[in-house]
Design an enzyme around this catalytic site. Structure first.
Site, PDB file in Angstrom:
ATOM      1  N   SER A  24       0.865  -1.182   0.000  1.00  0.00           N
ATOM      2  CA  SER A  24       0.000   0.000   0.000  1.00  0.00           C
ATOM      3  C   SER A  24       0.897   1.227   0.000  1.00  0.00           C
ATOM      4  CB  SER A  24      -0.871   0.008   1.265  1.00  0.00           C
ATOM      5  OG  SER A  24      -1.516   1.254   1.429  1.00  0.00           O
ATOM      6  N   TYR A  37      -1.494  -1.024  10.363  1.00  0.00           N
ATOM      7  CA  TYR A  37      -1.644  -1.297   8.931  1.00  0.00           C
ATOM      8  C   TYR A  37      -0.385  -0.860   8.180  1.00  0.00           C
ATOM      9  CZ  TYR A  37      -3.519  -1.100   4.175  1.00  0.00           C
ATOM     10  OH  TYR A  37      -3.714  -1.277   2.830  1.00  0.00           O
TER      11      TYR A  37
END
Length: 131
Positions: A24, A37
């Site tokens: 990401s 995350y």
């Protein structure tokens, strides 16, 4: 990690392979309110880079795709209209990414056209400079 480890067995038998991880842009830039995350995505990028180093000089490549905001059923259900407008305002291309945008990048990285690309991350984010 386990999937990559098992894939390497097959890659060794054919002396060719492509490993594409999905990280990401949060793994490159961090994400406010998303420390866990972001850490997991940083880890994925580190794993990808390390494997690329370990297998330099082979016919294997290791690259990470780092999507930005991708329109999915999950993102549709979590954002208000105001939040969506704010996110889109930060994307120079003026739209959310799609699964097809990510798939197109993966197809390139899986092909011989990317044989000189290894140990890198490819941002698929519509030109966004911030998350």
């Amino acid at each position: 990690f386990l999937t990559i480890r098992e894939s390497l067995n097959s890659m060794r038998q054919t002396d060719w392979g492509r490993v594409i991880t999905i990280a990401s842009i949060a793994g490159v830039r961090g994400l406010k309110g998303g420390a866990a995350y972001s850490a997991s995505k940083h880890g994925m990028i580190g794993l990808t880079r390390s494997l690329a180093e370990d297998f330099l000089g082979t016919n294997y490549t290791f690259n990470a795709i780092c999507p930005g905001f991708i329109a999915t059923d999950i993102t549709a259900g979590k954002l208000t209209d105001e939040m969506r407008a704010q996110v889109l305002a930060g994307i120079p291309m003026g739209r959310a990414g799609t699964a097809d945008d990510v798939a197109g990048c993966a197809l390139f990285l899986a092909s011989d056209l990317s044989s000189y690309c290894t140990g890198t991350e490819v941002d698929v984010n519509g030109g966004s400079l911030i998350h």
